[in-house]
Design an enzyme around this catalytic site. Sequence first.
Site, PDB file in Angstrom:
ATOM      1  N   GLU A  54      30.699  -2.280  17.107  1.00 56.57           N
ATOM      2  CA  GLU A  54      30.958  -1.210  15.954  1.00 56.57           C
ATOM      3  C   GLU A  54      30.189  -0.205  16.160  1.00 56.57           C
ATOM      4  OE1 GLU A  54      33.851  -2.299  12.925  1.00 56.57           O
ATOM      5  OE2 GLU A  54      33.727  -0.283  12.350  1.00 56.57           O
ATOM      6  N   LYS A  62      36.546  -6.672   5.036  1.00 59.70           N
ATOM      7  CA  LYS A  62      36.297  -6.504   6.243  1.00 59.70           C
ATOM      8  C   LYS A  62      35.280  -5.608   6.852  1.00 59.70           C
ATOM      9  CE  LYS A  62      36.094  -5.001  11.094  1.00 59.70           C
ATOM     10  NZ  LYS A  62      35.796  -3.626  11.601  1.00 59.70           N
ATOM     11  N   ASP A 110      27.222 -19.859  12.871  1.00 64.81           N
ATOM     12  CA  ASP A 110      28.379 -20.090  13.651  1.00 64.81           C
ATOM     13  C   ASP A 110      29.440 -18.967  12.851  1.00 64.81           C
ATOM     14  OD1 ASP A 110      31.163 -20.501  13.795  1.00 64.81           O
ATOM     15  OD2 ASP A 110      30.984 -22.834  13.665  1.00 64.81           O
TER      16      ASP A 110
HETATM   17  C1  MEV Z   1      35.926  -0.298   9.079  1.00 62.89           C
HETATM   18  O1  MEV Z   1      34.957  -1.593  10.129  1.00 62.89           O
HETATM   19  C2  MEV Z   1      35.565  -0.666   7.479  1.00 62.89           C
HETATM   20  C3  MEV Z   1      35.848   0.069   6.335  1.00 62.89           C
HETATM   21  O2  MEV Z   1      37.542  -0.214   6.880  1.00 62.89           O
HETATM   22  C4  MEV Z   1      35.661  -1.189   5.072  1.00 62.89           C
HETATM   23  C5  MEV Z   1      35.800  -0.345   4.142  1.00 62.89           C
HETATM   24  O3  MEV Z   1      36.432   0.110   3.828  1.00 62.89           O
HETATM   25  O4  MEV Z   1      35.664  -0.290   2.726  1.00 62.89           O
HETATM   26  C6  MEV Z   1      35.178   1.619   6.873  1.00 62.89           C
END
Ligand code: MEV
Length: 415
Positions: A77, A256, A272
Amino acid sequence: MGTFKHFYHKNYDERLSIISNFADLNNQEVDEFANSKNQKNNSLIENYITDYSLPEGIAVNFIINGFNKVAPMVTEEPSVIAAASNGARMFSKSDGLHAKVISHNLTGQIIIKTDNYNLLYGYVKNHYAELLRTANNAHKSIIDHGGGAKKIHVRKLDEHYCSLDLFVDVAEAMGANIINSMLEALASFISTNHNENILMSILSNYSIDSLVRVTGKVPFAQLGKNGISGENVAKKIVEASHIAQIDPYRAATHNKGIMNGIDAFVMAMGNDWRAVESGVHAYASRNGSYQGLSKFTIEDGALFGEMTIPLSLGFVGGATKVLPKVKVNQKIAKVQSKNELMQMAAAVGLSQNLAALKALVTEGIQKGHMNLQLKSLAMSAGANDEELAHVVDKLRQLANPNLQDAQTIIKKLRK
Ligand code: MEV
Protein backbone atom coordinates in the site's frame (compact mmCIF):
# COMPACT_ATOMS: atom_id res chain seq x y z
CA MET A 1 -9.13 -34.11 -10.93
CA GLY A 2 -6.81 -36.29 -12.99
CA THR A 3 -4.51 -33.43 -13.98
CA PHE A 4 -3.54 -32.80 -10.36
CA LYS A 5 -3.30 -36.42 -9.20
CA HIS A 6 -0.20 -36.75 -6.98
CA PHE A 7 0.65 -33.14 -7.83
CA TYR A 8 2.66 -32.88 -4.61
CA HIS A 9 4.83 -35.83 -5.72
CA LYS A 10 5.92 -34.07 -8.94
CA ASN A 11 9.18 -32.21 -9.17
CA TYR A 12 9.28 -28.44 -9.70
CA ASP A 13 9.48 -28.50 -13.51
CA GLU A 14 6.65 -31.00 -13.80
CA ARG A 15 4.43 -28.91 -11.52
CA LEU A 16 5.14 -25.74 -13.47
CA SER A 17 4.38 -27.47 -16.72
CA ILE A 18 1.07 -28.88 -15.40
CA ILE A 19 0.00 -25.44 -14.19
CA SER A 20 1.11 -23.81 -17.40
CA ASN A 21 -0.99 -26.24 -19.47
CA PHE A 22 -3.93 -26.00 -17.10
CA ALA A 23 -4.03 -22.18 -17.19
CA ASP A 24 -2.75 -21.83 -20.75
CA LEU A 25 0.20 -19.64 -19.67
CA ASN A 26 2.42 -18.12 -22.34
CA ASN A 27 6.24 -18.25 -22.16
CA GLN A 28 6.51 -14.84 -20.57
CA GLU A 29 4.05 -15.81 -17.83
CA VAL A 30 5.87 -19.07 -17.14
CA ASP A 31 9.18 -17.16 -16.94
CA GLU A 32 7.64 -14.71 -14.49
CA PHE A 33 7.18 -17.65 -12.11
CA ALA A 34 10.29 -19.69 -12.95
CA ASN A 35 12.66 -16.71 -12.69
CA SER A 36 11.58 -16.00 -9.12
CA LYS A 37 11.84 -19.54 -7.85
CA ASN A 38 13.97 -20.20 -4.79
CA GLN A 39 15.09 -23.77 -4.33
CA LYS A 40 15.02 -23.41 -0.52
CA ASN A 41 11.35 -22.55 -0.47
CA ASN A 42 10.53 -25.62 -2.54
CA SER A 43 10.55 -27.60 0.66
CA LEU A 44 9.12 -24.88 2.90
CA ILE A 45 5.57 -25.20 1.56
CA GLU A 46 3.68 -27.86 -0.36
CA ASN A 47 3.24 -27.57 -4.16
CA TYR A 48 5.70 -24.65 -4.32
CA ILE A 49 5.55 -22.73 -7.60
CA THR A 50 7.35 -19.38 -7.14
CA ASP A 51 8.42 -16.67 -4.69
CA TYR A 52 5.84 -13.88 -4.48
CA SER A 53 7.64 -10.74 -3.45
CA LEU A 54 6.31 -7.60 -1.80
CA PRO A 55 8.11 -4.26 -1.37
CA GLU A 56 9.90 -3.56 1.89
CA GLY A 57 10.62 -0.03 3.11
CA ILE A 58 11.81 1.61 6.31
CA ALA A 59 9.59 3.88 8.40
CA VAL A 60 11.67 6.45 10.28
CA ASN A 61 11.47 8.97 13.16
CA PHE A 62 10.51 6.61 15.98
CA ILE A 63 11.52 7.23 19.55
CA ILE A 64 10.44 4.21 21.59
CA ASN A 65 11.14 4.10 25.32
CA GLY A 66 13.82 6.72 24.81
CA PHE A 67 15.65 5.02 21.90
CA ASN A 68 15.78 6.19 18.29
CA LYS A 69 14.38 3.47 16.06
CA VAL A 70 13.37 2.72 12.49
CA ALA A 71 10.81 0.11 11.44
CA PRO A 72 11.19 -2.23 8.46
CA MET A 73 7.77 -2.66 6.85
CA VAL A 74 6.55 -4.98 4.11
CA THR A 75 3.52 -3.61 2.31
CA GLU A 76 2.05 -3.05 -1.13
CA GLU A 77 0.00 0.00 0.00
CA PRO A 78 1.75 3.16 -1.25
CA SER A 79 0.98 5.56 1.61
CA VAL A 80 1.63 3.31 4.61
CA ILE A 81 5.33 3.93 5.26
CA ALA A 82 5.10 7.70 4.74
CA ALA A 83 2.15 7.82 7.18
CA ALA A 84 3.91 5.71 9.84
CA SER A 85 6.99 7.95 9.64
CA ASN A 86 4.81 11.03 9.84
CA GLY A 87 2.93 9.74 12.90
CA ALA A 88 6.21 8.75 14.58
CA ARG A 89 7.65 12.21 13.88
CA MET A 90 4.67 13.89 15.59
CA PHE A 91 5.10 11.71 18.71
CA SER A 92 8.85 12.36 18.68
CA LYS A 93 8.19 16.07 19.21
CA SER A 94 7.34 15.28 22.83
CA ASP A 95 9.35 12.41 24.30
CA GLY A 96 8.29 9.77 21.79
CA LEU A 97 6.32 6.60 22.37
CA HIS A 98 6.29 4.54 25.55
CA ALA A 99 5.52 0.87 25.23
CA LYS A 100 5.22 -1.74 27.96
CA VAL A 101 4.55 -5.45 27.70
CA ILE A 102 1.90 -6.39 30.26
CA SER A 103 2.17 -10.17 29.74
CA HIS A 104 3.38 -12.53 27.07
CA ASN A 105 1.77 -15.90 27.65
CA LEU A 106 0.19 -17.97 24.90
CA THR A 107 -3.29 -19.33 25.55
CA GLY A 108 -4.46 -22.78 24.49
CA GLN A 109 -7.59 -24.77 25.01
CA ILE A 110 -8.74 -28.34 25.42
CA ILE A 111 -12.42 -28.60 24.52
CA ILE A 112 -14.05 -31.22 26.74
CA LYS A 113 -17.51 -32.66 26.26
CA THR A 114 -18.94 -32.92 29.76
CA ASP A 115 -22.23 -32.16 31.51
CA ASN A 116 -20.44 -31.94 34.83
CA TYR A 117 -18.45 -28.72 35.09
CA ASN A 118 -18.11 -29.05 38.86
CA LEU A 119 -16.53 -32.49 38.64
CA LEU A 120 -14.01 -31.31 36.03
CA TYR A 121 -13.28 -28.14 38.02
CA GLY A 122 -12.68 -30.21 41.19
CA TYR A 123 -10.37 -32.59 39.34
CA VAL A 124 -8.28 -29.73 37.93
CA LYS A 125 -8.12 -28.02 41.32
CA ASN A 126 -6.97 -31.20 43.12
CA HIS A 127 -4.41 -32.16 40.48
CA TYR A 128 -3.27 -28.68 39.51
CA ALA A 129 0.49 -29.14 39.99
CA GLU A 130 0.44 -32.57 38.32
CA LEU A 131 -1.42 -31.19 35.29
CA LEU A 132 1.04 -28.31 34.90
CA ARG A 133 3.90 -30.81 35.19
CA THR A 134 2.34 -33.03 32.52
CA ALA A 135 2.10 -30.05 30.17
CA ASN A 136 5.71 -29.04 30.86
CA ASN A 137 6.98 -32.59 30.34
CA ALA A 138 5.72 -32.43 26.76
CA HIS A 139 8.28 -29.70 26.01
CA LYS A 140 10.89 -29.82 28.75
CA SER A 141 13.41 -27.46 27.13
CA ILE A 142 11.02 -24.53 27.52
CA ILE A 143 11.79 -24.49 31.26
CA ASP A 144 15.52 -24.01 30.48
CA HIS A 145 14.55 -21.02 28.34
CA GLY A 146 12.75 -19.44 31.28
CA GLY A 147 9.23 -20.40 30.18
CA GLY A 148 6.70 -23.12 30.87
CA ALA A 149 3.01 -23.76 31.58
CA LYS A 150 1.88 -21.14 34.12
CA LYS A 151 -1.81 -21.62 34.88
CA ILE A 152 -4.96 -23.54 34.04
CA HIS A 153 -8.55 -22.28 34.05
CA VAL A 154 -11.72 -24.25 33.49
CA ARG A 155 -14.51 -22.39 31.66
CA LYS A 156 -18.05 -23.62 31.17
CA LEU A 157 -19.04 -22.99 27.54
CA ASP A 158 -22.61 -24.33 27.72
CA GLU A 159 -24.48 -27.24 29.34
CA HIS A 160 -22.41 -29.80 27.45
CA TYR A 161 -18.96 -28.34 26.89
CA CYS A 162 -16.12 -26.91 28.93
CA SER A 163 -12.83 -25.38 27.88
CA LEU A 164 -9.72 -26.12 29.87
CA ASP A 165 -7.51 -23.12 29.18
CA LEU A 166 -3.76 -23.49 29.49
CA PHE A 167 -1.49 -20.42 29.71
CA VAL A 168 2.10 -20.95 28.67
CA ASP A 169 5.13 -18.68 28.69
CA VAL A 170 6.83 -19.77 25.46
CA ALA A 171 9.87 -17.51 26.09
CA GLU A 172 11.26 -15.97 22.87
CA ALA A 173 9.49 -18.37 20.47
CA MET A 174 6.23 -17.88 18.62
CA GLY A 175 5.35 -21.09 20.40
CA ALA A 176 2.50 -22.57 18.37
CA ASN A 177 4.15 -26.00 18.22
CA ILE A 178 5.21 -25.84 21.85
CA ILE A 179 1.75 -25.12 23.20
CA ASN A 180 0.00 -27.52 20.82
CA SER A 181 2.29 -30.38 21.95
CA MET A 182 1.59 -29.50 25.58
CA LEU A 183 -2.16 -29.38 25.01
CA GLU A 184 -2.25 -32.73 23.25
CA ALA A 185 -0.19 -34.38 26.00
CA LEU A 186 -2.39 -32.85 28.69
CA ALA A 187 -5.57 -33.86 26.86
CA SER A 188 -4.41 -37.44 26.60
CA PHE A 189 -3.48 -37.49 30.32
CA ILE A 190 -6.88 -36.10 31.34
CA SER A 191 -8.73 -38.49 29.07
CA THR A 192 -6.86 -41.49 30.52
CA ASN A 193 -6.82 -40.45 34.17
CA HIS A 194 -10.18 -38.75 34.51
CA ASN A 195 -12.03 -40.40 31.69
CA GLU A 196 -12.93 -37.11 30.00
CA ASN A 197 -14.32 -36.95 26.49
CA ILE A 198 -11.94 -34.66 24.56
CA LEU A 199 -13.16 -32.97 21.39
CA MET A 200 -9.96 -31.15 20.42
CA SER A 201 -6.89 -29.30 21.67
CA ILE A 202 -5.43 -26.19 20.03
CA LEU A 203 -3.92 -22.81 20.89
CA SER A 204 -6.29 -19.87 20.94
CA ASN A 205 -5.57 -16.77 18.88
CA TYR A 206 -7.60 -14.76 21.36
CA SER A 207 -4.29 -13.86 23.00
CA ILE A 208 -5.64 -11.95 26.00
CA ASP A 209 -2.60 -12.94 28.05
CA SER A 210 -0.14 -11.40 25.62
CA LEU A 211 -0.83 -7.70 25.91
CA VAL A 212 1.24 -4.62 25.15
CA ARG A 213 0.34 -1.02 25.95
CA VAL A 214 1.67 1.97 24.04
CA THR A 215 1.19 5.67 24.78
CA GLY A 216 2.48 8.92 23.35
CA LYS A 217 1.91 12.67 23.44
CA VAL A 218 1.82 15.15 20.58
CA PRO A 219 2.27 18.88 21.21
CA PHE A 220 -0.55 20.92 19.60
CA ALA A 221 2.04 22.77 17.49
CA GLN A 222 2.59 19.57 15.46
CA LEU A 223 -1.03 19.24 14.49
CA GLY A 224 -2.10 22.52 12.82
CA LYS A 225 -3.07 22.06 9.17
CA ASN A 226 -4.99 23.89 6.43
CA GLY A 227 -5.67 26.90 8.63
CA ILE A 228 -7.07 24.74 11.47
CA SER A 229 -5.17 25.33 14.72
CA GLY A 230 -3.24 22.48 16.31
CA GLU A 231 -5.57 22.50 19.31
CA ASN A 232 -8.63 22.18 17.09
CA VAL A 233 -7.07 19.36 15.07
CA ALA A 234 -6.34 17.61 18.39
CA LYS A 235 -9.99 18.02 19.44
CA LYS A 236 -11.14 16.57 16.12
CA ILE A 237 -8.81 13.58 16.53
CA VAL A 238 -10.34 13.00 19.99
CA GLU A 239 -13.81 13.06 18.38
CA ALA A 240 -12.67 10.67 15.64
CA SER A 241 -11.38 8.19 18.22
CA HIS A 242 -14.70 8.50 20.11
CA ILE A 243 -16.64 7.65 16.94
CA ALA A 244 -14.51 4.49 16.58
CA GLN A 245 -15.70 3.53 20.10
CA ILE A 246 -19.41 3.90 19.32
CA ASP A 247 -19.70 2.82 15.68
CA PRO A 248 -18.45 -0.55 14.40
CA TYR A 249 -18.48 0.73 10.79
CA ARG A 250 -15.91 3.35 11.69
CA ALA A 251 -14.12 1.08 14.19
CA ALA A 252 -13.35 -1.45 11.45
CA THR A 253 -11.69 1.21 9.28
CA HIS A 254 -9.97 2.87 12.25
CA ASN A 255 -8.47 -0.52 13.20
CA LYS A 256 -7.59 -1.30 9.59
CA GLY A 257 -5.43 1.83 9.66
CA ILE A 258 -3.67 0.57 12.81
CA MET A 259 -3.16 -2.86 11.22
CA ASN A 260 -1.72 -1.24 8.07
CA GLY A 261 1.30 -0.53 10.24
CA ILE A 262 1.31 -3.58 12.49
CA ASP A 263 0.87 -6.16 9.70
CA ALA A 264 3.61 -4.58 7.59
CA PHE A 265 6.03 -4.64 10.54
CA VAL A 266 4.99 -8.15 11.62
CA MET A 267 5.58 -9.43 8.08
CA ALA A 268 9.04 -7.87 7.96
CA MET A 269 9.75 -9.69 11.23
CA GLY A 270 8.72 -13.05 9.74
CA ASN A 271 5.77 -13.49 12.07
CA ASP A 272 2.28 -14.90 11.57
CA TRP A 273 0.21 -11.83 10.72
CA ARG A 274 -3.01 -13.90 10.44
CA ALA A 275 -2.63 -14.87 14.10
CA VAL A 276 -2.02 -11.23 15.02
CA GLU A 277 -5.02 -10.06 12.97
CA SER A 278 -7.46 -12.56 14.47
CA GLY A 279 -6.23 -11.84 18.02
CA VAL A 280 -6.47 -8.09 17.60
CA HIS A 281 -9.95 -8.11 16.07
CA ALA A 282 -11.28 -10.57 18.67
CA TYR A 283 -9.89 -8.23 21.35
CA ALA A 284 -11.60 -5.24 19.68
CA SER A 285 -14.92 -7.04 20.29
CA ARG A 286 -14.28 -7.98 23.92
CA ASN A 287 -16.95 -5.60 25.28
CA GLY A 288 -19.68 -7.13 23.12
CA SER A 289 -19.46 -4.74 20.19
CA TYR A 290 -16.55 -4.11 17.82
CA GLN A 291 -14.61 -0.99 18.91
CA GLY A 292 -11.57 1.07 17.98
CA LEU A 293 -8.36 -0.20 19.53
CA SER A 294 -6.82 3.19 20.27
CA LYS A 295 -8.07 6.20 22.18
CA PHE A 296 -7.02 9.83 21.96
CA THR A 297 -7.69 12.41 24.68
CA ILE A 298 -6.35 15.83 25.56
CA GLU A 299 -4.07 15.88 28.56
CA ASP A 300 -1.85 18.67 29.93
CA GLY A 301 -2.24 20.80 26.81
CA ALA A 302 -1.27 18.02 24.36
CA LEU A 303 -2.90 15.24 22.39
CA PHE A 304 -2.48 11.93 24.23
CA GLY A 305 -2.78 8.59 22.40
CA GLU A 306 -3.01 5.17 23.99
CA MET A 307 -3.61 1.63 22.87
CA THR A 308 -3.51 -1.79 24.53
CA ILE A 309 -3.57 -4.76 22.17
CA PRO A 310 -2.78 -8.46 22.18
CA LEU A 311 0.27 -9.33 20.09
CA SER A 312 1.43 -12.87 20.04
CA LEU A 313 4.83 -12.66 18.34
CA GLY A 314 8.04 -14.65 18.25
CA PHE A 315 11.64 -13.48 18.14
CA VAL A 316 13.11 -16.89 17.36
CA GLY A 317 11.99 -20.03 15.54
CA GLY A 318 9.39 -20.51 12.82
CA ALA A 319 9.76 -18.31 9.76
CA THR A 320 12.26 -16.05 11.57
CA LYS A 321 14.75 -18.89 11.04
CA VAL A 322 13.84 -19.70 7.46
CA LEU A 323 13.43 -16.30 5.81
CA PRO A 324 16.92 -14.78 5.57
CA LYS A 325 15.79 -11.13 5.53
CA VAL A 326 14.16 -11.45 8.95
CA LYS A 327 17.48 -11.50 10.83
CA VAL A 328 18.59 -8.38 8.95
CA ASN A 329 15.28 -6.69 9.71
CA GLN A 330 15.64 -7.51 13.41
CA LYS A 331 19.04 -5.85 13.30
CA ILE A 332 17.73 -2.76 11.48
CA ALA A 333 14.85 -2.46 13.97
CA LYS A 334 17.31 -3.00 16.84
CA VAL A 335 14.99 -5.47 18.50
CA GLN A 336 16.58 -8.19 20.57
CA SER A 337 13.65 -9.87 22.26
CA LYS A 338 10.00 -10.72 21.94
CA ASN A 339 9.12 -7.87 24.31
CA GLU A 340 10.92 -5.31 22.14
CA LEU A 341 9.18 -6.73 19.08
CA MET A 342 5.77 -6.35 20.73
CA GLN A 343 6.61 -2.80 21.87
CA MET A 344 7.70 -1.72 18.42
CA ALA A 345 4.72 -3.29 16.63
CA ALA A 346 2.35 -1.43 18.94
CA ALA A 347 4.28 1.83 18.47
CA VAL A 348 4.10 1.50 14.69
CA GLY A 349 0.34 0.84 14.92
CA LEU A 350 -0.38 3.92 17.03
CA SER A 351 1.79 6.14 14.80
CA GLN A 352 0.01 4.85 11.70
CA ASN A 353 -3.34 5.57 13.35
CA LEU A 354 -2.38 9.12 14.38
CA ALA A 355 -1.27 10.02 10.85
CA ALA A 356 -4.49 8.64 9.34
CA LEU A 357 -6.73 10.46 11.83
CA LYS A 358 -4.90 13.77 11.35
CA ALA A 359 -5.29 13.52 7.58
CA LEU A 360 -8.94 12.49 7.85
CA VAL A 361 -9.98 15.42 10.08
CA THR A 362 -8.01 18.02 8.11
CA GLU A 363 -7.36 17.76 4.38
CA GLY A 364 -8.89 14.29 3.85
CA ILE A 365 -7.04 11.17 2.85
CA GLN A 366 -6.99 11.63 -0.90
CA LYS A 367 -4.80 14.71 -1.16
CA GLY A 368 -1.86 13.18 0.70
CA HIS A 369 -2.29 9.94 -1.19
CA MET A 370 -2.58 11.56 -4.60
CA ASN A 371 1.09 11.63 -5.51
CA LEU A 372 1.53 8.00 -4.48
CA GLN A 373 -1.64 6.99 -6.29
CA LEU A 374 -0.53 8.71 -9.49
CA LYS A 375 2.80 6.92 -9.19
CA SER A 376 1.15 3.54 -8.86
CA LEU A 377 -1.20 4.41 -11.78
CA ALA A 378 1.84 5.27 -13.93
CA MET A 379 3.57 2.05 -12.88
CA SER A 380 0.47 -0.07 -13.62
CA ALA A 381 0.43 1.48 -17.09
CA GLY A 382 4.04 0.30 -17.59
CA ALA A 383 6.08 3.46 -16.91
CA ASN A 384 9.73 2.68 -16.18
CA ASP A 385 11.93 4.49 -13.62
CA GLU A 386 13.05 7.20 -16.08
CA GLU A 387 9.51 7.87 -17.32
CA LEU A 388 7.82 7.89 -13.91
CA ALA A 389 8.27 11.55 -12.90
CA HIS A 390 7.15 12.84 -16.31
CA VAL A 391 4.04 10.60 -16.39
CA VAL A 392 3.06 11.55 -12.81
CA ASP A 393 3.45 15.26 -13.70
CA LYS A 394 1.17 14.93 -16.72
CA LEU A 395 -1.40 12.88 -14.78
CA ARG A 396 -1.53 15.54 -12.06
CA GLN A 397 -2.74 18.06 -14.63
CA LEU A 398 -5.84 15.96 -15.41
CA ALA A 399 -9.11 16.16 -13.47
CA ASN A 400 -9.73 12.42 -13.03
CA PRO A 401 -6.72 10.56 -14.39
CA ASN A 402 -7.20 6.86 -15.17
CA LEU A 403 -5.15 3.93 -16.49
CA GLN A 404 -5.92 4.77 -20.10
CA ASP A 405 -4.66 8.36 -19.61
CA ALA A 406 -1.42 6.98 -18.18
CA GLN A 407 -1.02 4.59 -21.12
CA THR A 408 -1.59 7.42 -23.62
CA ILE A 409 1.01 9.61 -21.89
CA ILE A 410 3.57 6.77 -21.96
CA LYS A 411 2.85 6.05 -25.63
CA LYS A 412 3.42 9.72 -26.53
CA LEU A 413 6.61 9.84 -24.49
CA ARG A 414 8.03 6.79 -26.22
CA LYS A 415 7.35 8.08 -29.75
C1 MEV B 1 -6.43 3.19 4.62
O1 MEV B 1 -5.67 2.06 4.26
C2 MEV B 1 -6.53 3.34 6.12
C3 MEV B 1 -7.45 4.45 6.61
O2 MEV B 1 -8.76 4.27 6.05
C4 MEV B 1 -7.52 4.35 8.12
C5 MEV B 1 -8.57 5.20 8.77
O3 MEV B 1 -9.59 5.53 8.12
O4 MEV B 1 -8.39 5.51 9.96
C6 MEV B 1 -6.99 5.80 6.17
